[in-house]
Design a protein around this motif. Structure first.
Motif, PDB file in Angstrom:
ATOM      1  N   ILE A 212       0.838  -1.200   0.000  1.00 15.98           N
ATOM      2  CA  ILE A 212       0.000   0.000   0.000  1.00 15.98           C
ATOM      3  C   ILE A 212       0.874   1.251   0.000  1.00 15.98           C
ATOM      4  O   ILE A 212       0.587   2.225  -0.713  1.00 15.98           O
ATOM      5  N   ARG A 213       1.962   1.243   0.774  1.00 15.30           N
ATOM      6  CA  ARG A 213       2.886   2.380   0.784  1.00 15.30           C
ATOM      7  C   ARG A 213       3.543   2.561  -0.586  1.00 15.30           C
ATOM      8  O   ARG A 213       3.654   3.693  -1.094  1.00 15.30           O
ATOM      9  N   ALA A 239      -7.738   3.197   9.231  1.00 13.28           N
ATOM     10  CA  ALA A 239      -7.151   4.393   9.840  1.00 13.28           C
ATOM     11  C   ALA A 239      -5.694   4.566   9.418  1.00 13.28           C
ATOM     12  O   ALA A 239      -5.254   5.686   9.117  1.00 13.28           O
ATOM     13  N   ALA A 240      -4.951   3.462   9.388  1.00 12.69           N
ATOM     14  CA  ALA A 240      -3.542   3.534   8.997  1.00 12.69           C
ATOM     15  C   ALA A 240      -3.397   3.946   7.540  1.00 12.69           C
ATOM     16  O   ALA A 240      -2.506   4.741   7.194  1.00 12.69           O
ATOM     17  N   VAL A 241      -4.276   3.464   6.679  1.00 14.94           N
ATOM     18  CA  VAL A 241      -4.193   3.816   5.259  1.00 14.94           C
ATOM     19  C   VAL A 241      -4.594   5.275   5.050  1.00 14.94           C
ATOM     20  O   VAL A 241      -3.975   5.990   4.256  1.00 14.94           O
ATOM     21  N   ARG A 242      -5.599   5.737   5.777  1.00 11.77           N
ATOM     22  CA  ARG A 242      -5.974   7.158   5.678  1.00 11.77           C
ATOM     23  C   ARG A 242      -4.807   8.044   6.087  1.00 11.77           C
ATOM     24  O   ARG A 242      -4.503   9.042   5.411  1.00 11.77           O
ATOM     25  N   GLU A 263     -14.909  -1.084   7.113  1.00  9.78           N
ATOM     26  CA  GLU A 263     -14.215  -0.160   6.241  1.00  9.78           C
ATOM     27  C   GLU A 263     -13.229  -0.966   5.379  1.00  9.78           C
ATOM     28  O   GLU A 263     -12.206  -1.430   5.865  1.00  9.78           O
ATOM     29  N   ARG A 264     -13.560  -1.115   4.095  1.00  4.63           N
ATOM     30  CA  ARG A 264     -12.836  -2.047   3.232  1.00  4.63           C
ATOM     31  C   ARG A 264     -12.030  -1.362   2.139  1.00  4.63           C
ATOM     32  O   ARG A 264     -11.042  -1.907   1.641  1.00  4.63           O
ATOM     33  N   VAL A 265     -12.433  -0.148   1.741  1.00  5.21           N
ATOM     34  CA  VAL A 265     -11.735   0.593   0.691  1.00  5.21           C
ATOM     35  C   VAL A 265     -11.410   1.988   1.216  1.00  5.21           C
ATOM     36  O   VAL A 265     -12.250   2.630   1.842  1.00  5.21           O
ATOM     37  N   THR A 266     -10.185   2.418   0.955  1.00  6.05           N
ATOM     38  CA  THR A 266      -9.780   3.785   1.320  1.00  6.05           C
ATOM     39  C   THR A 266      -9.164   4.449   0.092  1.00  6.05           C
ATOM     40  O   THR A 266      -8.483   3.789  -0.700  1.00  6.05           O
ATOM     41  N   GLY A 267      -9.427   5.730  -0.047  1.00 12.09           N
ATOM     42  CA  GLY A 267      -8.882   6.442  -1.196  1.00 12.09           C
ATOM     43  C   GLY A 267      -8.782   7.931  -0.950  1.00 12.09           C
ATOM     44  O   GLY A 267      -9.188   8.447   0.096  1.00 12.09           O
ATOM     45  N   GLY A 268      -8.215   8.596  -1.926  1.00 14.65           N
ATOM     46  CA  GLY A 268      -8.075  10.039  -1.866  1.00 14.65           C
ATOM     47  C   GLY A 268      -7.736  10.589  -3.228  1.00 14.65           C
ATOM     48  O   GLY A 268      -7.506   9.845  -4.191  1.00 14.65           O
ATOM     49  N   ARG A 269      -7.704  11.903  -3.302  1.00 14.38           N
ATOM     50  CA  ARG A 269      -7.472  12.600  -4.562  1.00 14.38           C
ATOM     51  C   ARG A 269      -6.120  13.306  -4.539  1.00 14.38           C
ATOM     52  O   ARG A 269      -5.796  13.999  -3.574  1.00 14.38           O
ATOM     53  N   ARG A 270      -5.345  13.109  -5.582  1.00 12.25           N
ATOM     54  CA  ARG A 270      -4.031  13.722  -5.670  1.00 12.25           C
ATOM     55  C   ARG A 270      -4.172  15.222  -5.884  1.00 12.25           C
ATOM     56  O   ARG A 270      -4.868  15.663  -6.778  1.00 12.25           O
TER      57      ARG A 270
END
Length: 270
Positions: A212-213, A239-242, A263-270
């Motif tokens: 993931i990192r 929480a760790a992925v966020r 909570e199965r999927v985590t994401g964000g916007r570049r």
């Protein structure tokens, strides 16, 4: 299996879970669920008895149904499934839905660690305008993925690659992944279906976050400004992925729950 067994007798007193018995009977005899009922008094011949007994024995040894049948449904598509790839699971369909909601027209999408190709093929099938690239470090997995793409006429470019290594200077509008995230030594790896699945696709042999990192760090080069990164992860890793995505400079960082409320999927916007 006792000689003279009927379909009905095997359904009434199966040696394993009744639903699994029905699935395996249907597969071995090439009969639909309705036909199993309407032909319940039919006596199996020797060839049929041997075929059913062999499938039941494999399941009783713990082999996953998906590997016994050689296929699993995912996002409405039947996918060829072998021990070279993870078994596609319903919770991963939410990752596909989230990606489809965020894809611009003619999006360039990258699926990292594609395995059976489930995520990439489902997206390409739903959005034929998109340019979908899928990569994996396993040639055997890519063979399965290519077969699945051909089966569903999904336009996907497959690359043999250790994460971003084969991509050159390409950039993408959205990156998705279901990477290996189980912590090394987790007891689940020696239980149930996981015992039969490719271990390198399940665990990073570390803290469960190294892949993931790597994916998140690589987005600085391979994800366009404003593009989305979406990753599936373990039940206790949200929480760790966020926090990781926030450190990498992502905005709109959030996690989404699966049907079980995890909570199965985590994401964000570049």
């Amino acid at each position: 299996m006792e000689p003279g067994a009927t379909i009905g007798s095997l359904l009434r007193k199966p040696p394993l879970d009744p639903l699994e018995a029905r699935i395996l009977l249907s597969h071995a005899l090439q009969l639909s669920r309705v036909q199993l009922v309407t032909q319940s008094e039919r006596i199996l011949n020797q060839r049929e008895s041997d075929a059913v007994a062999a499938l039941f024995a494999r399941r009783l040894r713990g082999e996953p149904i998906a590997y016994i049948l050689g296929e699993r449904e995912f996002f409405g598509l039947l996918l060829h499934t072998t021990p070279d790839v993870l078994i596609p699971r319903p919770e991963t369909e939410h990752l596909v839905e989230l990606a489809l909601e965020r894809m611009p027209d003619k999006a360039r999408l990258l699926d990292m660690g594609t395995g059976s190709g489930a995520i990439a093929i489902a997206i390409a099938h739903a959005r034929p305008d998109a340019g979908v690239t899928a990569l994996d470090a396993s040639e055997a997995a890519l063979d399965v993925a290519r077969r699945n793409a051909e089966r569903h006429q999904a336009k996907v470019r497959f690359l043999l690659s250790d994460w971003y290594a084969a991509l050159g200077n390409e950039q993408f509008d959205i990156i998705v992944s279901n990477p290996p995230y189980i912590v090394a030594g987790d007891p689940h790896l020696s239980q149930g279906d996981l015992r039969f699945e490719p271990v390198d696709a399940l665990t990073d042999h570390g803290d469960g976050l190294s892949a993931i990192r790597t994916i998140a760090e690589g987005t600085q080069r391979y994800l366009v400004a404003g593009g989305w990164l979406l990753m599936e992860h373990g039940y206790d890793q949200a929480a760790a992925v966020r926090a990781l995505l926030v450190r990498e400079g992502f905005h709109e960082v959030q996690s989404w729950k699966d049907l079980a409320g995890i909570e199965r999927v985590t994401g964000g916007r570049r």
